[in-house]
Scaffold this motif. Structure first.
Motif, mmCIF file in Angstrom:
data_model
loop_
_atom_site.group_PDB
_atom_site.id
_atom_site.type_symbol
_atom_site.label_atom_id
_atom_site.label_comp_id
_atom_site.label_asym_id
_atom_site.label_seq_id
_atom_site.Cartn_x
_atom_site.Cartn_y
_atom_site.Cartn_z
ATOM 1 N N THR A 25 -55.437 57.233 16.971
ATOM 2 C CA THR A 25 -54.671 58.348 17.548
ATOM 3 C C THR A 25 -53.267 58.398 16.960
ATOM 4 O O THR A 25 -52.745 59.470 16.636
ATOM 5 C CB THR A 25 -54.595 58.204 19.074
ATOM 6 N N ALA A 26 -52.645 57.215 16.808
ATOM 7 C CA ALA A 26 -51.294 57.154 16.232
ATOM 8 C C ALA A 26 -51.287 57.629 14.776
ATOM 9 O O ALA A 26 -50.317 58.235 14.318
ATOM 10 C CB ALA A 26 -50.758 55.726 16.323
ATOM 11 N N LEU A 27 -52.363 57.376 14.037
ATOM 12 C CA LEU A 27 -52.432 57.777 12.627
ATOM 13 C C LEU A 27 -52.534 59.288 12.455
ATOM 14 O O LEU A 27 -52.198 59.818 11.397
ATOM 15 C CB LEU A 27 -53.629 57.099 11.952
ATOM 16 N N LYS A 28 -53.013 59.989 13.486
ATOM 17 C CA LYS A 28 -53.190 61.437 13.352
ATOM 18 C C LYS A 28 -51.863 62.173 13.326
ATOM 19 O O LYS A 28 -51.797 63.299 12.845
ATOM 20 C CB LYS A 28 -54.048 61.952 14.507
ATOM 21 N N GLY A 29 -50.795 61.568 13.861
ATOM 22 C CA GLY A 29 -49.485 62.202 13.864
ATOM 23 C C GLY A 29 -48.466 61.339 13.153
ATOM 24 O O GLY A 29 -48.782 60.508 12.307
ATOM 25 N N GLU A 30 -47.200 61.549 13.529
ATOM 26 C CA GLU A 30 -46.105 60.777 12.938
ATOM 27 C C GLU A 30 -45.623 59.722 13.935
ATOM 28 O O GLU A 30 -44.440 59.469 14.083
ATOM 29 C CB GLU A 30 -44.955 61.711 12.556
ATOM 30 N N SER A 31 -46.547 59.115 14.664
ATOM 31 C CA SER A 31 -46.163 58.169 15.721
ATOM 32 C C SER A 31 -45.386 56.997 15.138
ATOM 33 O O SER A 31 -45.713 56.485 14.066
ATOM 34 C CB SER A 31 -47.409 57.654 16.446
ATOM 35 N N GLY A 32 -44.373 56.588 15.860
ATOM 36 C CA GLY A 32 -43.573 55.438 15.446
ATOM 37 C C GLY A 32 -42.899 54.838 16.671
ATOM 38 O O GLY A 32 -43.297 55.081 17.807
ATOM 39 N N GLY A 33 -41.905 54.021 16.435
ATOM 40 C CA GLY A 33 -41.171 53.422 17.532
ATOM 41 C C GLY A 33 -41.767 52.111 18.000
ATOM 42 O O GLY A 33 -42.711 51.570 17.405
ATOM 43 N N LEU A 34 -41.211 51.587 19.113
ATOM 44 C CA LEU A 34 -41.602 50.261 19.602
ATOM 45 C C LEU A 34 -43.047 50.227 20.074
ATOM 46 O O LEU A 34 -43.743 49.232 19.895
ATOM 47 C CB LEU A 34 -40.661 49.849 20.742
ATOM 48 N N GLU A 35 -43.524 51.323 20.689
ATOM 49 C CA GLU A 35 -44.901 51.334 21.191
ATOM 50 C C GLU A 35 -45.901 51.196 20.047
ATOM 51 O O GLU A 35 -46.890 50.467 20.144
ATOM 52 C CB GLU A 35 -45.167 52.632 21.963
ATOM 53 N N THR A 36 -45.651 51.903 18.954
ATOM 54 C CA THR A 36 -46.561 51.799 17.804
ATOM 55 C C THR A 36 -46.407 50.443 17.123
ATOM 56 O O THR A 36 -47.385 49.878 16.622
ATOM 57 C CB THR A 36 -46.284 52.937 16.812
ATOM 58 N N ALA A 37 -45.192 49.893 17.105
ATOM 59 C CA ALA A 37 -45.008 48.534 16.586
ATOM 60 C C ALA A 37 -45.784 47.531 17.419
ATOM 61 O O ALA A 37 -46.313 46.539 16.905
ATOM 62 C CB ALA A 37 -43.519 48.179 16.561
ATOM 63 N N MET A 38 -45.867 47.769 18.738
ATOM 64 C CA MET A 38 -46.673 46.913 19.617
ATOM 65 C C MET A 38 -48.150 46.969 19.231
ATOM 66 O O MET A 38 -48.847 45.950 19.202
ATOM 67 C CB MET A 38 -46.492 47.366 21.068
ATOM 68 N N LEU A 39 -48.657 48.181 18.910
ATOM 69 C CA LEU A 39 -50.056 48.296 18.458
ATOM 70 C C LEU A 39 -50.282 47.467 17.198
ATOM 71 O O LEU A 39 -51.303 46.777 17.065
ATOM 72 C CB LEU A 39 -50.399 49.759 18.184
ATOM 73 N N ALA A 40 -49.332 47.529 16.270
ATOM 74 C CA ALA A 40 -49.478 46.765 15.026
ATOM 75 C C ALA A 40 -49.483 45.267 15.308
ATOM 76 O O ALA A 40 -50.265 44.506 14.718
ATOM 77 C CB ALA A 40 -48.342 47.122 14.066
ATOM 78 N N TRP A 41 -48.620 44.834 16.220
ATOM 79 C CA TRP A 41 -48.547 43.400 16.534
ATOM 80 C C TRP A 41 -49.851 42.929 17.163
ATOM 81 O O TRP A 41 -50.404 41.889 16.813
ATOM 82 C CB TRP A 41 -47.379 43.153 17.489
ATOM 83 N N ARG A 42 -50.371 43.710 18.094
ATOM 84 C CA ARG A 42 -51.595 43.291 18.783
ATOM 85 C C ARG A 42 -52.807 43.350 17.856
ATOM 86 O O ARG A 42 -53.709 42.517 17.951
ATOM 87 C CB ARG A 42 -51.822 44.166 20.018
ATOM 88 N N TYR A 43 -52.817 44.346 16.970
ATOM 89 C CA TYR A 43 -53.944 44.426 16.034
ATOM 90 C C TYR A 43 -53.941 43.211 15.096
ATOM 91 O O TYR A 43 -54.983 42.599 14.840
ATOM 92 C CB TYR A 43 -53.853 45.715 15.224
ATOM 93 N N ALA A 44 -52.759 42.829 14.594
ATOM 94 C CA ALA A 44 -52.678 41.657 13.715
ATOM 95 C C ALA A 44 -53.086 40.389 14.460
ATOM 96 O O ALA A 44 -53.792 39.529 13.921
ATOM 97 C CB ALA A 44 -51.252 41.520 13.159
ATOM 98 N N ALA A 45 -52.666 40.272 15.724
ATOM 99 C CA ALA A 45 -53.050 39.101 16.514
ATOM 100 C C ALA A 45 -54.556 39.078 16.771
ATOM 101 O O ALA A 45 -55.189 38.015 16.758
ATOM 102 C CB ALA A 45 -52.288 39.093 17.842
ATOM 103 N N ALA A 46 -55.148 40.267 17.015
ATOM 104 C CA ALA A 46 -56.599 40.336 17.254
ATOM 105 C C ALA A 46 -57.371 39.944 15.998
ATOM 106 O O ALA A 46 -58.376 39.221 16.064
ATOM 107 C CB ALA A 46 -56.981 41.748 17.697
ATOM 108 N N GLY A 66 -42.303 48.520 8.387
ATOM 109 C CA GLY A 66 -41.973 47.122 8.644
ATOM 110 C C GLY A 66 -42.627 46.561 9.884
ATOM 111 O O GLY A 66 -42.091 45.661 10.519
ATOM 112 N N TRP A 67 -43.810 47.108 10.265
ATOM 113 C CA TRP A 67 -44.545 46.548 11.392
ATOM 114 C C TRP A 67 -45.310 45.322 10.930
ATOM 115 O O TRP A 67 -45.486 45.083 9.735
ATOM 116 C CB TRP A 67 -45.533 47.574 11.972
ATOM 117 N N ARG A 68 -45.821 44.569 11.889
ATOM 118 C CA ARG A 68 -46.557 43.347 11.551
ATOM 119 C C ARG A 68 -47.849 43.704 10.805
ATOM 120 O O ARG A 68 -48.636 44.513 11.261
ATOM 121 C CB ARG A 68 -46.899 42.563 12.819
ATOM 122 N N MET A 69 -48.023 43.073 9.647
ATOM 123 C CA MET A 69 -49.197 43.342 8.802
ATOM 124 C C MET A 69 -50.334 42.420 9.206
ATOM 125 O O MET A 69 -50.159 41.206 9.339
ATOM 126 C CB MET A 69 -48.848 43.127 7.334
#
Length: 999
Positions: A18-39, A95-98
């Motif tokens: 859902t975030a990829l469909k738009g220009e989503s950014g900010g701390l909430e999207t950075a949280m998605l990146a962090w959790r995805y990398a941890a998963a 610069g989100w978590r890869m």
């Protein structure tokens, strides 16, 4: 910490898509990146474990690990989504978590291994039976759990799962109890819970050790959540630091994920939760500013490429309009939320926009040129139309001067202009523009001069206080005058009142010195009183008895009165501070007094407690008092550490064996119950009931003659086939030929029949072996009519002690082969050993001795063919004969019935709170309990629960427990058992086998 992050992998990926469909950014999207990398990291970790298990321990172990909730391969499928490449690019830009690459090859290997299984149910069932036979309870439960999850409709699997789960829960409770009782346990309670969860065991919040361990686990999670949140909050000042905010963000994301997975967010204190949210808000701002700069720089680079003539992938030339609008939007958005863009970035924006305007200038030159010509023409027309309305030059000059003065807001300049143009203003009409402009300026200058005079008067009044002693009353008057002066100064022009400003500044310096000198003397007295009060308060807090507290409390109150009187001499803030300190001391004193009152109430409730639960609850309340001496806290802690052992004392002293406890709990009456067979037990009995080696065995009586008419020896032999006889007449007599097919020394049937001759001479002498007509062997008849019938009854559901009765009957069958009887006893005992409490094996001390003697007689086991051996037929084993000579007098069923009745009666009783040991170590027994009856309590030296006697001292604050059933003590149960069964279990040889309660 992140074991549960795979639980919602599909939801996490959906949010990313859902975030990829738009220009989503900010701390909430950075949280998605962090959790995805941890998963992904957690998935790769589990893939590595399963792959190693597949290589070293087999596919069944790897499958069990993969199926552990959540299912690993399902989580991997969700995480390996199609847009992962675009997501990595987005993470790299902002610069989100890869996330690392998913180990898809390992996942393919696991799928290939599991795909080879054709029948999952049969595969798991076979492995379950294997683990059950090997008594590998952990693996057996893990596999039955998989069967239960995959085959919900199979009721047998569901029932077997319930049985094994109950055993696993009780085993976990035993391990938890052992861990809690040991001072230096090898494994913590949390580690034990995790080990059983890895087997698929889900714990429920119930009373007992598991609930206590779960509470400890929850408390540990809450404590860790608090530590992580405080660690983040302590670093909130770094959120505005350009170099440190990303480190704070990583700690914040890690903590927020932990709070979400463990559900501990609500357990944080309200203040801490609010501070943690404030850090998130600050980080969101820092993240937004960081990403805004990235978006602006990317748009600048894009616009620069377009201005250089860049074309799209289709070859069309791109227009700069969209990039310009997007760049302006990003810049405006940054300014709107309060971001200050760096100067170099602002310069880059202006530079690229200027270049874009130059590109567009040739096209717009004609349009803007026309607009400029029209503007010049308009000015000419306006100038022409209004040229007749101009005033004379002198009046215009005066108006311009007044206008300039009104803008400057300078009193001196205004007075100078009014004086300079006084003649022109006076000569003009009252309603002329010149007079209307001069009038407000004149009024303003007069007002300012009046304010200046008032300001000087107030300053004079303030300075008069230098001649007085500054006390609280005069200090209040000075504050009012200074406030008046401040209000006047705000309305007065800055160029006026400079002398008054300096005088007030000097007065404030003088006043500060006077107040300091005055407060210094009062402060010394107050400091002495505060120190003395604090010392007395400390003595009240550390009082070891109510009398000590009352003495210290009285002295503290006296000092407080003196401190209150001294505080009245202090001004303003100091007096408020002392008042606050006095209130704090009074509140502390009241709090300590309330503690002593509550402590006395808790001790009274402790002595009045009617049950062990109430006693321990009051004991925990007493332990929470900080006024309790340290040694008393240690004594109470020793007792509370044994809380679960005290609660389960009945099981410990009657049925410490968990299997026995479970068997008695599952049925209404243990002795009369008909146990249900497990799959392994059923297969074992079916094999015994269908053993063809014991059917159709024949026997014959053999007499051996060496000339005399009386046989030299006579014995019984076992035959594979019935005897056949032929008769031949001889000159010297008659020859009888017997066709005999028996068994050899190993008990195996001979391949060919042998011909045995018997000669009968006319002189009355006989030679050779004479075989009487054969019939069915007694052992075959006993097997068919007794043993097999009993085995089939057990398979259909027979009383619990049926097998003990079979063993007892075999002891008494003297006519049967000793080896035959010993073999069947060994088989029946082996069957009972699979579940000793189910079949009553543990209830007969004599049966236990008989089992031990049989194992010594037949080391390595008894062959099922040994009783058929030709040697055993002619010369039975002395060891077996001696064994049965000793065993045939036993009453195995009577013993089992007696012990079963004793256990049944004992379990219907309870341990009653008979009193307690007070703080001084004295026994306080309730009046209705005799001092001579058995009492159990916590030993003061060992910390274990033991029966009290003259040599063992109970721990202070420990409860005193005694056993009761229908108001009677434990010894009465032995008499009841004797009346019910006829056996006196208090005599030899049974007394040594009684439960600990009766010893």
């Amino acid at each position: 910490m992140l074991e549960g992050i795979l639980q919602d992998a599909s939801k996490l990926v959906y949010r990313i898509q859902t975030a990829l469909k738009g220009e989503s950014g900010g701390l909430e999207t950075a949280m998605l990146a962090w959790r995805y990398a941890a998963a992904v990291e957690e998935a790769n970790r589990r893939l590595a474990i399963c792959s190693e298990q597949l290589e070293t321990q087999g596919d069944i172990v790897a499958y069990a690990s993969e199926q552990f909730s959540p299912k690993l391969l399902e989580a991997v499928d969700a995480l390996d989504f199609a847009e992962s490449g675009a997501w990595r690019a987005r993470c790299e830009v902002f610069g989100w978590r890869m996330a690392s690459q998913i180990e898809v090859e390992k996942a393919k290997t696991l799928r290939s291994a599991f795909a080879k299984v054709e029948d999952l149910k049969e595969w798991l069932s076979a492995e379950f039976r294997k683990r059950a036979r090997a008594k590998d309870k952990a693996k057996a439960f893990q596999i039955i759990n998989l069967l239960k999850e995959n085959f919900q409709e199979d009721l047998n699997i569901q029932e077997e799962f319930k049985r094994l789960r109950q055993g696993a829960v009780e085993q976990a409770e035993n391990e938890l109890q052992a861990a809690m009782e040991e001072l230096l346990a090898n494994e913590s309670s949390q580690a034990i819970l995790e080990r059983y969860r890895a087997q698929g065991l889900e714990f429920s919040q119930k009373e007992g050790l598991i609930a206590k361990a779960l509470q400890a686990e929850t408390a540990a999670l809450e404590k860790k959540a608090e530590e992580l949140a405080k660690g983040v909050v302590d670093r909130r000042e770094d959120t505005d630091d350009a170099e440190k905010w990303k480190d704070v963000e990583e700690a914040y994301l890690q903590c927020d994920t932990f709070l979400a997975i463990t559900g501990t967010r609500a357990t944080l204190e309200t203040g801490l939760r609010g501070d943690f949210g404030d850090v998130g808000t600050a980080l969101s701002r820092s993240r937004g500013f960081h990403e805004s700069k990235i978006q602006i720089r990317n748009t600048i680079a894009e616009l620069s490429e377009i201005l250089k003539g860049k074309r799209s992938d289709s070859g069309k030339k791109l227009k700069p309009h969209d990039s310009i609008e997007r760049l302006k939007s990003f810049e405006a958005q940054a300014k709107k939320v309060g971001y200050r863009l760096p100067k170099d970035l602002q310069q880059e924006i202006h530079q690229v926009l200027a270049e874009a305007r130059k590109k567009r200038l040739p096209k717009l030159a004609f349009f803007y040129g026309g607009i400029a010509a029209s503007f010049v023409f308009s000015l000419w027309v306006i100038s022409y139309l209004f040229s007749g309305a101009k005033e004379d030059d002198l009046t215009a000059e005066a108006l311009a001067a007044l206008k300039d003065v009104s803008v400057e807001k300078s009193v001196l300049a205004a007075e100078s202009v009014l004086k300079e143009w006084q003649f022109e203003i006076a000569g003009s009409e009252p309603n002329s523009p010149l007079n209307r402009a001069a009038q407000p300026i004149r009024e303003w200058t007069e007002q300012q001069r009046a304010l200046e005079t008032e300001y000087s008067r107030v300053v004079d009044s303030i300075e008069k206080f230098k001649q007085q002693k500054v006390d609280k009353k005069s200090e209040s008057e000075i504050e009012e005058l200074i406030a008046d002066a401040s209000m006047i100064r705000q309305e007065l022009s800055p160029e006026l009142g400079e002398n008054g400003d300096n005088r007030i500044k000097e007065f404030n310096t003088w006043l500060s010195g006077e107040i300091n000198r005055r407060d210094q003397l009062a402060g010394q007295q107050i400091d002495q009183l505060r120190m003395a009060t604090a010392e007395q308060l400390a003595q009240a807090e550390s009082a070891q008895s109510l009398e000590e507290f009352e003495t210290a409390s009285s002295k503290t109150l006296d000092l407080l009165e003196q401190l209150i009187e001294a505080a009245t001499t202090l001004p303003g803030n100091e007096s408020t501070s002392i008042s606050s300190s006095i209130e704090s001391i009074s509140s502390s004193l009241d709090g300590i007094r309330n503690k002593w009152d509550a402590f006395a109430m808790a001790q009274r409730k402790l002595s009045e407690a009617e049950s062990l639960e109430d006693y321990l609850e009051n004991l925990r309340r007493i332990q929470s008092f900080d006024i309790l001496p340290r040694q008393d806290k240690l004594d109470i802690g020793r007792t509370l550490k044994r809380e679960s052992a005290l609660a389960s004392l009945k099981q410990t002293l009657i049925l410490p064996d968990a299997d026995g406890w479970m068997e008695y709990a599952e049925v209404e009456e243990y002795r009369r119950a008909k146990p249900e067979l497990s799959d392994v037990e059923r297969v074992f009995l079916e094999r015994l009931a269908n053993d063809s080696n014991f059917t159709f065995i024949f026997q014959s009586k053999v007499k051996y003659f060496e000339g005399d008419a009386i046989a030299k020896s006579e014995y019984r032999v076992f035959l594979k086939d019935p005897i056949t006889k032929s008769e031949t007449g001889l000159k010297t007599g008659v020859n009888f030929a017997f066709q005999v097919r028996g068994f050899d020394e190993q008990g195996e049937a001979e391949r060919q029949p042998r011909e045995m001759n018997f000669l009968s001479h006319p002189d009355g002498t006989f030679w050779g072996f004479f075989y009487e007509p054969s019939d069915m062997a007694q052992e075959s008849i006993y097997y068919e009519e007794t043993l097999r019938v009993s085995l089939l009854q057990i398979l259909a559901g027979a009383p619990r002690f049926t097998i003990i009765g079979m063993i007892e009957q075999l002891n008494k069958q003297r006519t049967l082969s000793p080896a035959f009887r010993a073999y069947w006893q060994e088989q029946l005992l082996t069957f009972m050993e699979m579940d000793p409490w189910k079949w009553g094996l543990t209830l007969s001390p004599t049966l236990a001795e008989q089992r031990e003697r049989l194992s010594k007689v037949a080391r390595g086991g008894i062959s099922k063919w040994q009783w058929l051996s030709s040697i055993e037929q002619t010369s039975p084993s002395i060891e077996f004969i001696d064994y049965f000579r000793y065993s045939e007098k036993t009453r195995l069923v009577d013993e089992a019935e007696a012990f079963a009745a004793l256990y049944q009666e004992a379990l219907n009783g309870e341990f009653i709170l008979a009193g307690h040991i007070n703080a001084e170590g004295e026994v306080a027994l309730k009046s209705e309990y005799a001092s001579a009856e058995p009492i159990w309590t916590v030993n003061a030296v060992t910390g274990r629960i033991e029966k009290m006697d003259s040599e063992k001292q109970g721990a202070s604050y420990a409860p005193l427990l005694t056993y009761r059933k229908d108001g009677q003590s434990a010894t009465s149960l032995l008499q009841q058992t004797r009346f019910l069964t006829g056996l006196d279990l208090s005599q030899k040889p049974f007394i040594d086998h009684l439960p600990p309660l009766f010893r």
